[in-house]
Design a protein around this motif. Structure first.
Motif, PDB file in Angstrom:
ATOM      1  N   LEU B  53      20.741 -23.270 -16.480  1.00 51.61           N
ATOM      2  CA  LEU B  53      21.106 -23.763 -17.778  1.00 51.61           C
ATOM      3  C   LEU B  53      21.082 -25.129 -17.814  1.00 51.61           C
ATOM      4  CD1 LEU B  53      24.492 -21.735 -17.751  1.00 51.61           C
ATOM      5  CD2 LEU B  53      22.646 -21.317 -19.400  1.00 51.61           C
ATOM      6  N   LYS B  54      21.244 -25.830 -16.593  1.00 48.62           N
ATOM      7  CA  LYS B  54      21.122 -27.271 -16.155  1.00 48.62           C
ATOM      8  C   LYS B  54      19.803 -27.906 -16.639  1.00 48.62           C
ATOM      9  CE  LYS B  54      21.790 -30.405 -12.480  1.00 48.62           C
ATOM     10  NZ  LYS B  54      22.073 -30.232 -10.794  1.00 48.62           N
ATOM     11  N   TYR B  55      18.837 -27.103 -16.244  1.00 50.75           N
ATOM     12  CA  TYR B  55      17.373 -27.619 -16.405  1.00 50.75           C
ATOM     13  C   TYR B  55      16.931 -26.986 -18.032  1.00 50.75           C
ATOM     14  CZ  TYR B  55      17.493 -29.518 -12.118  1.00 50.75           C
ATOM     15  OH  TYR B  55      17.853 -30.228 -10.930  1.00 50.75           O
ATOM     16  N   SER B  56      17.864 -26.512 -18.705  1.00 46.58           N
ATOM     17  CA  SER B  56      17.490 -25.994 -19.944  1.00 46.58           C
ATOM     18  C   SER B  56      16.546 -24.770 -19.920  1.00 46.58           C
ATOM     19  CB  SER B  56      16.950 -27.163 -21.050  1.00 46.58           C
ATOM     20  OG  SER B  56      17.528 -28.238 -21.090  1.00 46.58           O
ATOM     21  N   GLY B  57      16.601 -23.996 -18.958  1.00 43.02           N
ATOM     22  CA  GLY B  57      15.582 -22.803 -19.122  1.00 43.02           C
ATOM     23  C   GLY B  57      14.068 -23.287 -18.539  1.00 43.02           C
ATOM     24  N   SER B  58      13.918 -24.437 -18.024  1.00 36.37           N
ATOM     25  CA  SER B  58      12.790 -24.960 -17.688  1.00 36.37           C
ATOM     26  C   SER B  58      12.158 -24.635 -16.401  1.00 36.37           C
ATOM     27  CB  SER B  58      12.497 -26.482 -17.909  1.00 36.37           C
ATOM     28  OG  SER B  58      11.168 -26.914 -17.249  1.00 36.37           O
ATOM     29  N   LEU B  59      11.535 -23.450 -16.029  1.00 37.42           N
ATOM     30  CA  LEU B  59      11.272 -23.023 -14.858  1.00 37.42           C
ATOM     31  C   LEU B  59      10.615 -24.104 -14.002  1.00 37.42           C
ATOM     32  CD1 LEU B  59      10.594 -19.192 -15.421  1.00 37.42           C
ATOM     33  CD2 LEU B  59      12.660 -20.238 -14.715  1.00 37.42           C
ATOM     34  N   LYS B  60       9.558 -24.712 -14.658  1.00 38.03           N
ATOM     35  CA  LYS B  60       8.642 -25.762 -14.064  1.00 38.03           C
ATOM     36  C   LYS B  60       9.642 -26.861 -13.103  1.00 38.03           C
ATOM     37  CE  LYS B  60       4.223 -25.744 -15.211  1.00 38.03           C
ATOM     38  NZ  LYS B  60       3.180 -25.847 -16.332  1.00 38.03           N
ATOM     39  N   GLU B  61      10.644 -27.246 -14.096  1.00 36.99           N
ATOM     40  CA  GLU B  61      11.561 -28.256 -13.616  1.00 36.99           C
ATOM     41  C   GLU B  61      12.323 -27.828 -12.478  1.00 36.99           C
ATOM     42  OE1 GLU B  61      14.185 -30.967 -15.935  1.00 36.99           O
ATOM     43  OE2 GLU B  61      12.535 -30.513 -17.369  1.00 36.99           O
ATOM     44  N   MET B  62      12.867 -26.518 -12.649  1.00 43.51           N
ATOM     45  CA  MET B  62      13.531 -25.856 -11.593  1.00 43.51           C
ATOM     46  C   MET B  62      12.893 -25.828 -10.220  1.00 43.51           C
ATOM     47  SD  MET B  62      15.682 -22.856 -13.291  1.00 43.51           S
ATOM     48  CE  MET B  62      16.500 -22.173 -11.787  1.00 43.51           C
ATOM     49  N   ALA B  63      11.332 -25.296 -10.510  1.00 41.13           N
ATOM     50  CA  ALA B  63      10.417 -25.186  -9.306  1.00 41.13           C
ATOM     51  C   ALA B  63      10.700 -26.566  -8.636  1.00 41.13           C
ATOM     52  CB  ALA B  63       9.344 -24.755  -9.742  1.00 41.13           C
ATOM     53  N   ASN B  64      10.431 -27.573  -9.417  1.00 43.22           N
ATOM     54  CA  ASN B  64      10.020 -29.096  -8.738  1.00 43.22           C
ATOM     55  C   ASN B  64      11.395 -29.290  -7.897  1.00 43.22           C
ATOM     56  OD1 ASN B  64       7.687 -29.402  -9.646  1.00 43.22           O
ATOM     57  ND2 ASN B  64       8.191 -30.492 -11.253  1.00 43.22           N
ATOM     58  N   GLN B  65      12.607 -29.002  -8.670  1.00 45.85           N
ATOM     59  CA  GLN B  65      13.799 -29.661  -8.091  1.00 45.85           C
ATOM     60  C   GLN B  65      14.131 -28.749  -6.746  1.00 45.85           C
ATOM     61  OE1 GLN B  65      16.242 -31.584  -8.467  1.00 45.85           O
ATOM     62  NE2 GLN B  65      14.604 -32.671  -9.880  1.00 45.85           N
ATOM     63  N   MET B  66      13.801 -27.348  -6.656  1.00 44.02           N
ATOM     64  CA  MET B  66      13.976 -26.369  -5.520  1.00 44.02           C
ATOM     65  C   MET B  66      12.722 -26.640  -4.397  1.00 44.02           C
ATOM     66  SD  MET B  66      14.987 -23.141  -7.845  1.00 44.02           S
ATOM     67  CE  MET B  66      15.373 -21.980  -6.489  1.00 44.02           C
ATOM     68  N   GLY B  67      11.916 -27.067  -4.796  1.00 40.71           N
ATOM     69  CA  GLY B  67      10.910 -27.269  -3.841  1.00 40.71           C
ATOM     70  C   GLY B  67      10.065 -25.934  -3.677  1.00 40.71           C
ATOM     71  N   LYS B  68      10.057 -25.126  -4.911  1.00 36.49           N
ATOM     72  CA  LYS B  68       9.222 -23.781  -4.757  1.00 36.49           C
ATOM     73  C   LYS B  68       8.299 -23.705  -5.536  1.00 36.49           C
ATOM     74  CE  LYS B  68      12.488 -21.775  -2.045  1.00 36.49           C
ATOM     75  NZ  LYS B  68      11.985 -21.449  -0.424  1.00 36.49           N
ATOM     76  N   SER B  69       7.433 -23.021  -5.546  1.00 39.84           N
ATOM     77  CA  SER B  69       6.308 -22.658  -6.547  1.00 39.84           C
ATOM     78  C   SER B  69       6.835 -22.075  -8.112  1.00 39.84           C
ATOM     79  CB  SER B  69       5.023 -22.016  -6.226  1.00 39.84           C
ATOM     80  OG  SER B  69       5.604 -20.508  -5.945  1.00 39.84           O
ATOM     81  N   TYR B  70       5.925 -22.234  -8.747  1.00 31.68           N
ATOM     82  CA  TYR B  70       6.346 -21.610 -10.141  1.00 31.68           C
ATOM     83  C   TYR B  70       6.643 -20.238 -10.219  1.00 31.68           C
ATOM     84  CZ  TYR B  70       6.489 -20.240 -15.054  1.00 31.68           C
ATOM     85  OH  TYR B  70       6.746 -19.701 -16.059  1.00 31.68           O
ATOM     86  N   PRO B  71       5.518 -19.380  -9.803  1.00 34.03           N
ATOM     87  CA  PRO B  71       5.851 -17.918  -9.666  1.00 34.03           C
ATOM     88  C   PRO B  71       6.999 -17.619  -8.753  1.00 34.03           C
ATOM     89  CG  PRO B  71       3.679 -18.492  -8.403  1.00 34.03           C
ATOM     90  CD  PRO B  71       4.411 -19.994  -9.098  1.00 34.03           C
ATOM     91  N   THR B  72       7.317 -18.426  -7.820  1.00 33.97           N
ATOM     92  CA  THR B  72       8.546 -17.903  -6.965  1.00 33.97           C
ATOM     93  C   THR B  72       9.752 -17.915  -7.736  1.00 33.97           C
ATOM     94  OG1 THR B  72       7.291 -18.921  -5.011  1.00 33.97           O
ATOM     95  CG2 THR B  72       9.866 -18.330  -4.517  1.00 33.97           C
ATOM     96  N   VAL B  73       9.907 -18.933  -8.546  1.00 36.36           N
ATOM     97  CA  VAL B  73      11.039 -19.291  -9.271  1.00 36.36           C
ATOM     98  C   VAL B  73      11.154 -18.084 -10.383  1.00 36.36           C
ATOM     99  CG1 VAL B  73      12.347 -20.900 -10.746  1.00 36.36           C
ATOM    100  CG2 VAL B  73      11.311 -21.773  -8.908  1.00 36.36           C
ATOM    101  N   ARG B  74       9.885 -17.803 -10.970  1.00 35.11           N
ATOM    102  CA  ARG B  74       9.891 -17.023 -11.968  1.00 35.11           C
ATOM    103  C   ARG B  74      10.255 -15.557 -11.644  1.00 35.11           C
ATOM    104  NH1 ARG B  74       4.501 -15.813 -13.369  1.00 35.11           N
ATOM    105  NH2 ARG B  74       4.921 -14.139 -11.595  1.00 35.11           N
TER     106      ARG B  74
END
Lengths: 194, 91
Positions: B53-74
């Motif tokens: 919710l905080k990142y407005s549903g942007s998985l890419k931004e979440m991945a950057n913040q979490m230090g994980k790859s995009y497919p991992t977050v997805r």
């Protein structure tokens, strides 16, 4: 921690951009190494020495086929399993998974494996079936190298499975086996064309 | 802060809220209340939803913040959707 993760599953933590850049560097470096040793790709996991030396571009071209063929197959399978599978994630797996093999290639060149193979060949041709004329130290060195190469070959498949599991969000073991089987079968098949 | 247990420590079945207490007047409400859907998730999963919710549903931004790859977050999100669907079907 990061090193451990890098070795165990680099596809979890590293962004697709980092993986792609590293993969491309590995692709170019290994192509150049194969070119320098006067060999050519003959499948994803082996090489041969052509009668006539080939140019770097030719090596690159064949290596590109070795990337595109599994990419198309694994991406198609990935899309069938999970429609959210992205081509960049599968491409990164195809580019990164052979890294252990590149290491084997580099070590083989550093240890002058070709010369050792030639010596074994000559010893066998001269009837020395116990290889008594070959230096024992060298024999042990290449035995260790052989074990390490086997381990790295296994590690290549490990990376392939780990990467594909992340790319398609797979948790089923039979699908992991399917990825390995498809890669292996394609490798066997592609040898007839190159 | 204490973590609310979601599953029974004895049989692993889903727990229900049986008592609510008012802190100011000590009124107690006793009954059997099902935990809200989001409360049935683990703390990590709840944090993931909040970040989403905080990142407005942007998985890419979440991945950057979490230090994980995009497919991992997805994949985490897909697993969470699957889990929430299972909860909805169970309820």
């Amino acid at each position: 921690m990061k090193i451990k993760q890098l070795l165990l599953n680099p596809f979890v933590d590293f962004s697709e951009r980092v993986l792609f850049v590293v993969g491309i560097i590995g692709f170019l470096f290994s192509s150049y190494l194969v070119y320098l040793s006067g060999e050519q790709f003959n499948g994803f996991m082996h090489f041969f020495r052509p009668q006539v030396p080939v140019s770097f571009i030719t090596v690159l071209k064949v290596h590109l086929y070795m990337v595109l063929a599994p990419l198309i197959l694994l991406y198609a399978v990935g899309r069938m399993l999970n429609h959210r599978t992205r081509i960049i994630d599968v491409l990164n797996v195809i580019l990164i998974a052979p890294f252990p093999l590149y290491l084997v290639l580099l070590l083989g060149k550093l240890l002058n494996q070709d010369e050792f193979t030639k010596q074994i060949d000559e010893a066998l041709k001269n009837g020395d079936h116990t290889l008594s004329t070959i230096d024992k130290g060298q024999m042990i060195l290449f035995a260790v190298f052989g074990i390490l190469a086997l381990f790295l070959l296994f590690y290549q498949f490990y990376l392939l499975v780990k990467g594909m599991n992340v790319a398609v969000n797979n948790k089923k073991i039979w699908i992991s086996i399917l990825f390995v089987a498809l890669y292996f079968i394609l490798d066997l098949g592609i040898q007839f064309y190159f | 802060m204490k973590k609310i247990p979601i599953n029974c420590p004895c049989c692993d079945a889903k727990l229900k809220v049986s008592k609510l207490v008012c802190d100011s007047c000590d009124t107690e409400v006793v009954g059997k209340f099902t935990l809200p859907l989001l409360m049935q998730l683990t703390v990590e999963e709840q944090e993931f939803v909040l970040n989403f919710l905080k990142y407005s549903g942007s998985l890419k931004e979440m991945a950057n913040q979490m230090g994980k790859s995009y497919p991992t977050v997805r994949n985490i999100l897909d697993d969470l959707i699957h889990k929430l669907n299972t909860f909805t079907n169970e309820n």
